[in-house]
Design a protein around this motif. Sequence first.
Motif, mmCIF file in Angstrom:
data_model
loop_
_atom_site.group_PDB
_atom_site.id
_atom_site.type_symbol
_atom_site.label_atom_id
_atom_site.label_comp_id
_atom_site.label_asym_id
_atom_site.label_seq_id
_atom_site.Cartn_x
_atom_site.Cartn_y
_atom_site.Cartn_z
ATOM 1 N N MET A 73 0.829 -1.208 0.000
ATOM 2 C CA MET A 73 0.000 0.000 0.000
ATOM 3 C C MET A 73 0.865 1.260 0.000
ATOM 4 N N ILE A 74 2.029 1.200 0.695
ATOM 5 C CA ILE A 74 2.954 2.339 0.640
ATOM 6 C C ILE A 74 3.434 2.515 -0.802
ATOM 7 N N LEU A 75 3.686 1.378 -1.470
ATOM 8 C CA LEU A 75 4.090 1.421 -2.878
ATOM 9 C C LEU A 75 3.013 2.125 -3.712
ATOM 10 N N ASN A 79 3.284 5.753 -5.466
ATOM 11 C CA ASN A 79 3.081 5.745 -6.917
ATOM 12 C C ASN A 79 2.054 6.816 -7.313
ATOM 13 N N CYS A 80 0.939 6.858 -6.580
ATOM 14 C CA CYS A 80 -0.101 7.839 -6.896
ATOM 15 C C CYS A 80 0.402 9.258 -6.659
ATOM 16 N N LEU A 81 1.163 9.441 -5.575
ATOM 17 C CA LEU A 81 1.702 10.772 -5.271
ATOM 18 C C LEU A 81 2.690 11.194 -6.353
ATOM 19 N N ALA A 224 9.006 3.523 -0.954
ATOM 20 C CA ALA A 224 8.741 4.708 -1.765
ATOM 21 C C ALA A 224 9.621 4.732 -3.004
ATOM 22 N N VAL A 225 10.869 4.258 -2.873
ATOM 23 C CA VAL A 225 11.724 4.145 -4.065
ATOM 24 C C VAL A 225 11.048 3.204 -5.060
ATOM 25 N N GLY A 244 -1.618 -3.873 -5.004
ATOM 26 C CA GLY A 244 -0.985 -3.623 -3.706
ATOM 27 C C GLY A 244 -0.883 -4.895 -2.887
ATOM 28 N N ASN A 245 -1.984 -5.654 -2.843
ATOM 29 C CA ASN A 245 -1.976 -6.902 -2.086
ATOM 30 C C ASN A 245 -0.971 -7.888 -2.661
#
Lengths: 326, 320
Positions: A73-75, A79-81, A224-225, A244-245
């Motif tokens: 979910m952080i990924l 990604n969306c940001l 985040a990378v 995400g899952n």
Amino acid sequence: MKDWRYWLSAQQGTLTAVAIFVVMFVIYTANHPAGFTANVVQTAANKGVLLAFVAMAQTLVVITAGIDLSVGMILLLTNCLASWIVIGTPLETAMGVIAVLLVGALCGAINGAIVIYGRLQPIVTTIATGAVYFGIALLLRPFPGGSVNEDLADALTGRLFGVIPSSLVALAGVVLVVWIPYSRSVYGRAAYAAGSSETAAYMSGMPIRRGKFLSYTLGGLIAAVGGLFLTFFTYTGDAALASGNAYTLFSIAAVVLGGVSLFGGKGSAIGAIFGALAFRTIGDLLFVFDFDPIWQPLFQGLILLVAVSLGAIGLVRVRNRLEWFL
Amino acid sequence: MTERMPSFVRRLDRAVVIAFACIVLLLILGSLYSSSFLSPEYLLQQLKVASFLGVIATGMMLVILLGQIDLSVPWAVSTGAMMACAAAAYGDVGAAFAIPFGILCGVAIGVVNGLGVAYLRIPSMIMTLATNAVAQGAMVVYTGGFSPQDSATGAMRFLATGSIIPGIPNVVIIWALVGAGMVFVLTRTSFGRCVYGIGNRERAAYLSGINTRRIVMIAFAVAGGLSALGGILLAGYASKAAQSMGDAYLLPAIAAVVLGGTSIIGGRGSYLGTIAGVILITLLQSILSVMQMPEAGRQIIYGLVIIVMLLLYGRTAAER
């Protein structure tokens, strides 16, 4: 001087992961219609690197005997940001990249703070924060879309000097800048020690809490990378729950294949990276053997099942049955 | 202060009390929004919706009490539903055996989990993830990647939507039966005591002469069967099975069990708490959707509620 024996036993999982990957990759390229060319390696690298970043993030948390079920979910969130802010002039792009990384680190730090200072179990905590992060990702991108600085994206997903995939160089860069200093620092050792035996680590006066907190935070940063690279590959942001899952699930699989113990205190991010690359290669093996893609999920699942069962071989060596129960 | 309370109040877990208090709070908040929240029809409807989650959460609770976790719920649910519907395609005989066959498939998934966790000592998190992936792969191969064409049998539809006793939906009765069975097993049988014992310390349970591996194995098998039963009921409710029907039940099932005060590291928890957790989760989801909260907001609130409630009472003891 028997130091190398200790080194060997400490690196056993990592070396096994490297061996699995090399064997799988040789089988893969040997049967690939195009053979071992720069193109094939680049495509494989780009696919594998994403999972490698997520697996690295997972490793940092798993070492402390925790688990991060929000890593996928952080990924998605980053990604969306990134699909909003990593664009424009080089300066704006750079600021955007930094902001995305900070948000990832913040997500990890929140996980860490709740687990360490809130004293909640990592499983439930990260399930719940994962829901929150996914919600925010969905707010940012209710529908797939957005764009990214394409010069940067192409540079980071292309090839250096026409041969080396630059995504692999970036992966190596993250290992050099984040993993190696971390694992050699006092805090990194404290995280390992806490994962191995929290009581013993406390008795030895290790900075357990700060070590664990740093692990969670860096885990978020590395995820985040991964989110940035996902944006570079797809040019868009997409908050897809299933993807995400899947990343969370595959990250755990990669970590296990990479010889990192889910009980904590054992393994390295290098192993997890090779575990991730091996896992991706295994998934792609079916394509070079011309199987119906419908068999891919079953094949991947069975490989995972066999891989984790092989880890049980160690049981045969157990002399005292009490050692079954940790 | 505590001594003056009646004994049945004193015996209640703080978590269970808070969970029930939150249910009342949610209902009051909901009734401020719309008066229909307190109508018997709405409440009965919520109880019906909660029953599907309740059946699945019962199995999850058994596994969590052991200090393990079952992440194979999504595809155990889907496999149960799809296999029951598939059996229905084989004429009358198939239809008669549809429900047992579906449950049996779930039990099979649970047995594989149990073998890996109990006998091969694989961490349950990774073992159940792997069986989940295998079950998913098998179902993808079976359906060819499309949504399955078979439909539910009459018996499945009757169990999910009918009502034998006028006014009370059958699913609620099924949940009540499953729940009563679980309460009996946990509190009145040696199996139940063993489950709590293993959850507290498997080593000690083993040294006390308990065949811990068999107990863990049975618990996983039961959990798999209950997940499949939940899937079969869901398929009866929707008249057919769907590929991803189980995905929406994994996290709510864990959340319901944990919000009900069952310790995620095992050994502690009561079924009353799980009931409270299931109703709480169902009400929360219902109220958020009635308020037409977009999916994003729902996810955020959902996650925050779990964290806040656990910070209230789910914290592990301070060390040292």
